[in-house]
Design a protein around this motif. Structure first.
Motif, PDB file in Angstrom:
ATOM      1  N   ARG A 139       0.809  -1.213   0.000  1.00 37.81           N
ATOM      2  CA  ARG A 139       0.000   0.000   0.000  1.00 37.81           C
ATOM      3  C   ARG A 139       0.845   1.267   0.000  1.00 37.81           C
ATOM      4  O   ARG A 139       2.065   1.219   0.171  1.00 37.81           O
ATOM      5  N   PRO A 175       4.618   3.417  13.165  1.00 38.02           N
ATOM      6  CA  PRO A 175       3.270   2.886  12.914  1.00 38.02           C
ATOM      7  C   PRO A 175       2.378   2.896  14.146  1.00 38.02           C
ATOM      8  O   PRO A 175       1.148   2.951  14.022  1.00 38.02           O
ATOM      9  N   ASP A 230      -3.275   3.472  13.150  1.00 37.11           N
ATOM     10  CA  ASP A 230      -4.102   2.289  13.366  1.00 37.11           C
ATOM     11  C   ASP A 230      -3.674   1.084  12.532  1.00 37.11           C
ATOM     12  O   ASP A 230      -4.303   0.025  12.604  1.00 37.11           O
ATOM     13  N   ASP A 231      -2.611   1.235  11.752  1.00 40.68           N
ATOM     14  CA  ASP A 231      -2.228   0.171  10.827  1.00 40.68           C
ATOM     15  C   ASP A 231      -0.714   0.026  10.803  1.00 40.68           C
ATOM     16  O   ASP A 231       0.013   0.845  11.361  1.00 40.68           O
ATOM     17  N   PHE A 232      -0.256  -1.019  10.135  1.00 37.46           N
ATOM     18  CA  PHE A 232       1.170  -1.294   9.939  1.00 37.46           C
ATOM     19  C   PHE A 232       1.906  -1.564  11.253  1.00 37.46           C
ATOM     20  O   PHE A 232       3.135  -1.469  11.301  1.00 37.46           O
ATOM     21  N   HIS A 233       1.197  -1.898  12.318  1.00 37.58           N
ATOM     22  CA  HIS A 233       1.861  -2.108  13.605  1.00 37.58           C
ATOM     23  C   HIS A 233       2.833  -3.283  13.566  1.00 37.58           C
ATOM     24  O   HIS A 233       3.688  -3.402  14.445  1.00 37.58           O
ATOM     25  N   TYR A 234       2.700  -4.148  12.583  1.00 37.54           N
ATOM     26  CA  TYR A 234       3.547  -5.332  12.507  1.00 37.54           C
ATOM     27  C   TYR A 234       4.937  -5.033  11.948  1.00 37.54           C
ATOM     28  O   TYR A 234       5.827  -5.872  12.017  1.00 37.54           O
ATOM     29  N   GLY A 260       0.425  -9.458   6.840  1.00 34.83           N
ATOM     30  CA  GLY A 260       0.349  -8.191   6.121  1.00 34.83           C
ATOM     31  C   GLY A 260       1.505  -8.046   5.148  1.00 34.83           C
ATOM     32  O   GLY A 260       1.899  -8.999   4.463  1.00 34.83           O
TER      33      GLY A 260
END
Length: 561
Positions: free
Chosen positions: A55, A183, A187-191, A236
């Motif tokens: 993304r 990140p 709220d996203d890409f925390h991994y 992800g």
């Protein structure tokens, strides 16, 4: 005693439906359903992760500001310093960013703190040496900096701008830097780990300013290396990075990485295990016992002779690291004999003067796995300052627990499952008591019982080449996508077990007329239960003289009752 946990049954018609739509075998359909997938599209994205699914990098917090400032620094020919960490994630991050900035016309300096003398991240001593040696105008802190409020404020007073690219937990007070690309602020890409974030930064920079001489796909092996070594979940975009990066590793453009593969004795096709047990320990060895500069230079060099020398040096340092690690591990186990009671104690805290700070994390991991307890291992220097590293089990956040024990610590930080801290030797006993009490309060007896999670049941007759192919399609295995653990019930033996290399067992398993050879590592000294057995095992690809066969690796057995 280890508790075997079998998965809840899924309605057979649902499994058949999903297997047909996704075009996978029964066990793969069950596994994918249990891991949250419910449609053919979900399965396709998981089984065939593609770069085109990545993304927009500008979705990450503060990315636009960071990119604008970096491009301005390149245009104004400012002195840029990349300030990293001494682990594999930090070193691969600096390597990727250095190669990109060079291609874009800059010549950044790289700075790695000394683990023993300066500690992790933007420490006062590390920052002072960085400024003295490089007089930077822009510092890009990678894999550190999120909690460095005072240090970044001090740099700002000196007129030095700071960009932070980091994935560590965000506390209430954040640094007043130009941009904090983390990140955890969104709220996203925390991994993502730091090398994943650097890849996204590189993608964003190239979107703003395309550079024909640089192909970001060439760096996917570096991203895979850092991601697997940092134990981030392979879900992800991490799954895309590692799946494609392992393929890229087989044709790596980087001379140093090829030399490291050679000295490690590895051959394609590569797996996350090759990184975790072969490449990463050698890169980490330099930073554990001394400076990580050799690891960084290896990944950056374009001189084949220098690469071979550096790779050989890292191999020697890794052997030295193993010797030091084993000595500390044995001393730690001796301490546990004196006080640890598995029926009473919900955590482990051990420490001693002279334990090398570069191996306390590995020893903590080994103790945690052996005893199934949250564990801290602390090494004290001559001044009485202790540096500790911790590993946890599910149910206890180390970050939260250390916050509750902060009165006894000089500083602390990290993640839920892995963390570090510094304390004075005089407070060690108080910290141990407080941390163990915290663990006892939070963890239940059930959580303190070791568990073996079975993903699916198989019969020996189901293990064939088609099943091996289905199994391989679920790769890469690692955090967030563990290798499937199978169970076969009512298994007997066709003959006596054979001892290999004085510590492993080779067995021929028999079930309902089917026989299969299996290997059980490090089990020769174990007392075997009476037959018949339930056998928990994994399937591995075994290649010998050009022939590929499925091989059973036993993980545990129990009496079938």
């Amino acid at each position: 005693m280890t508790r075997w946990i079998f998965p809840s049954p899924i309605e057979a018609g649902e499994v058949r439906r999903f297997a047909g739509e996704a075009g996978v075998a029964r066990f793969a359909a069950e596994l994918l359903l249990r891991r949250g997938m419910s449609s053919a599209d979900d399965a396709a994205q998981f089984l065939e992760p593609r770069l085109k699914s990545l993304r927009d990098p500008f979705l990450l917090p503060n990315m636009a500001v960071a990119v604008e400032r970096i491009l301005a620094a390149i245009d104004r020919r400012e002195r840029i310093v990349l300030y990293g960490d001494y682990d594999v994630d930090g070193v691969t991050s600096l390597t990727l960013l250095t190669r990109l900035l060079r291609a874009m016309g800059a010549e950044p300096a790289c700075f790695l703190p000394l683990r023993a003398d300066e500690g992790y991240g933007l420490s006062p001593d590390g920052v002072a040496r960085c400024v003295s040696e490089h007089a930077p105008q822009l510092v890009i802190a990678v894999d550190c900096g999120t909690s460095s409020v005072a240090e970044i404020a001090a740099l700002k007073v000196q007129g030095i701008d700071v960009i932070v690219l980091d994935h560590h937990e965000c506390k209430e007070a954040l640094p007043a830097c130009v941009a904090l690309v983390n990140p955890k602020l969104g709220d996203d890409f925390h991994y993502l780990c730091s090398v994943g974030i650097v890849f996204k930064v590189a993608h964003a920079l190239l979107k703003q300013r395309p550079t024909e001489s640089f192909d970001l796909r060439d760096c996917l092996d570096l991203v895979a290396l850092g991601s697997v070594a940092d134990l981030v979940p392979l879900r992800g975009e991490n799954r895309v990075f590692v799946r494609r990066g392992l393929v890229q590793l087989a044709q790596s453009k980087w001379i140093g990485l090829r030399a490291l593969v050679e000295v490690s004795g590895l051959n394609a096709p590569f797996s996350p295990g090759n990184i975790g047990f072969g490449l990463a320990p050698r890169l980490n060895a330099a930073g554990r016992l001394g400076t990580a500069q050799d690891a960084l230079e290896l990944l950056l060099t374009d001189d084949a002779g220098r690469a071979r020398t550096l790779a050989a040096n890292l191999d020697v340092q890794n052997r030295e690291r193993r010797t030091v690690e084993e000595a500390v591990f044995q001393q730690a186990e001796a301490q546990l004999v004196e006080w640890f009671d598995a029926a009473r104690d919900a955590a482990i805290v051990v420490g001693a003067a002279g334990w090398h700070p570069g191996v306390v994390g590995i020893v903590a991991s080994r103790l945690q796995k052996r005893h199934h307890r949250p564990t801290f291992v602390v090494g004290f220097d001559e001044s009485g300052t202790g540096k500790g590293s911790g590993r946890s089990i599910q149910g206890l956040s180390l970050v939260a627990a250390l916050d509750r024990c902060a009165d006894y610590l000089e500083k602390h930080g990290g993640h839920e499952m892995a963390a570090g801290m510094t304390l004075r030797e005089a407070r060690f006993a108080e910290f141990r008591q407080a941390f163990c009490a915290c663990a006892r309060e939070i963890l239940t007896d059930e959580q303190l019982q070791p568990r073996l999670h079975v993903d699916a049941e198989l019969t020996l007759g189901e293990i064939d080449y088609d099943l091996l192919d289905e199994h391989e399609s679920l790769q890469p295995f690692g955090m967030g996508n563990p290798q499937p653990l199978f169970a076969a019930r009512g298994v007997t033996l066709a003959g006596e077990p054979r001892v290999m290399k004085e510590k492993h067992l080779s067995l021929i398993l028999r079930q309902a007329g089917d026989e299969y050879r299996a290997v059980w590592f490090n089990s020769a000294a174990q007392e075997l239960p009476r037959l018949p057995w339930d056998v928990a095992f994994q399937i591995e690809r075994n290649e010998w003289q050009g022939t590929v066969t499925p091989q059973i690796h036993i993980k545990a057995v129990r009496h079938a009752d």
